[in-house]
Scaffold this active site. Structure first.
Site, PDB file in Angstrom:
ATOM      1  N   ASP A 137      -2.222   4.235 -10.949  1.00 18.61           N
ATOM      2  CA  ASP A 137      -1.943   4.735  -9.595  1.00 18.61           C
ATOM      3  C   ASP A 137      -0.950   5.893  -9.717  1.00 18.61           C
ATOM      4  OD1 ASP A 137      -0.906   5.105  -6.959  1.00 18.61           O
ATOM      5  OD2 ASP A 137      -1.617   3.115  -6.416  1.00 18.61           O
ATOM      6  N   ASN A 145       0.419  15.380  -0.988  1.00 24.28           N
ATOM      7  CA  ASN A 145      -0.464  15.784   0.107  1.00 24.28           C
ATOM      8  C   ASN A 145       0.326  16.224   1.338  1.00 24.28           C
ATOM      9  OD1 ASN A 145      -2.975  15.517  -1.093  1.00 24.28           O
ATOM     10  ND2 ASN A 145      -3.187  13.369  -0.528  1.00 24.28           N
ATOM     11  N   GLU A 180      -5.871   7.777  -5.006  1.00 23.09           N
ATOM     12  CA  GLU A 180      -5.186   8.259  -6.201  1.00 23.09           C
ATOM     13  C   GLU A 180      -5.196   7.225  -7.320  1.00 23.09           C
ATOM     14  OE1 GLU A 180      -1.910   6.609  -3.435  1.00 23.09           O
ATOM     15  OE2 GLU A 180      -3.908   7.477  -3.320  1.00 23.09           O
TER      16      GLU A 180
END
Length: 269
Positions: A137, A145, A180
């Protein structure tokens, strides 16, 4: 992206924008389905054309024995047939890739993971070899973002996928697990060995830097969990959960680390 955007608007109490994002998400799915349907229709049309050309070839082959002209026609038809076969095979290959590949990273998708994991586990059990699984992760990806935009986030995902492609063995399977998150399947690999391998990936990722226009990303990290089929032999679901639990432990302990599953030894009473 639009599904995540809708969630954000909903959390911010803006149902109108959330609905608009959901409608965009729905429209994209509809368009993708329409493209897939068109591709299937094209494949069926090409298959019909292929059968027609095969029949023509058989007729011309019978004439070839009597005239040179028929021989020339047969050669031309064979060329057309070969071209149609190539088109059918190329279209089928494209449809197969679309079904199992993530379009952004080029890695296998979660559907492919669900398809291959049971068979890889069965093969590992037959050979009495461990199958290691790693769930990775990317740390603080939402911040990337939020601060720099989804284009930079997509660039980061693609860069990590490229790193996996460079460092993994041909026998390893790398999948985009979702968002992700990534999942690695490593045959004939025990958890400690997989932990060292993923720790090397973490070091390389941490030392990498990425630039997009005025944005520079350095010191990127990830949290990872490792388990293998010897430690968790029950099922593919149990193996994935064990690795995922280790990811959660890594996050709770400060991220930027790789934690391997440790079976709980039951006391002998």
């Amino acid at each position: 992206f639009f599904q995540t955007l809708a969630d954000i608007h909903e959390q911010l109490g803006d149902p109108t924008q959330a609905l608009a994002a959901l409608r965009c998400w729905q429209q994209l799915h509809v368009e993708r389905a329409q493209r897939a349907a068109t591709a299937r229709q094209q494949a069926a049309s090409l298959q019909t054309e292929l059968l027609r050309l095969q029949r023509e070839r058989d007729v011309i082959d019978a004439r070839r024995r009597s005239t040179e002209r028929a021989k020339a026609e047969l050669e031309a038809t064979n060329r057309q047939l070969a071209q149609k076969v190539d088109e059918v095979e190329a279209l089928q290959a494209a449809l197969e890739r679309q079904a199992v590949r993530d379009f952004l990273t080029g890695l296998f998708n979660r559907r492919h993971l669900n398809d291959v994991l049971p068979s890889m586990l069965a093969l590992a059990a037959r050979d009495r070899q461990p199958l290691a699984i790693a769930i990775i992760d990317l740390d603080h990806f939402k911040q990337v973002n939020d601060q720099h935009g989804h284009l930079v986030g997509d660039m980061l995902l693609a860069a990590f996928a490229k790193l996996l492609g460079q460092r993994l063995r041909k026998s390893d399977v790398a999948c985009r697990y979702g968002g992700e998150e990534f999942c690695l399947l490593m045959p004939r690999t025990a958890a400690p060995q997989a932990q060292r391998k993923v720790a090397t990936l973490l070091k390389l990722w941490r030392n990498s830097s990425f630039r997009h226009e005025s944005v520079a990303l350095v010191g990127n990290t990830f949290s990872a969990g490792i388990a293998d089929s010897i430690q968790v032999p029950e099922s593919s679901h149990a193996l994935l959960k064990a690795a995922d639990d280790c990811v959660l432990d890594a996050k709770r302990l400060g991220r930027n680390q790789v934690i391997a599953y440790e079976p709980v030894e039951q006391a002998v009473g």
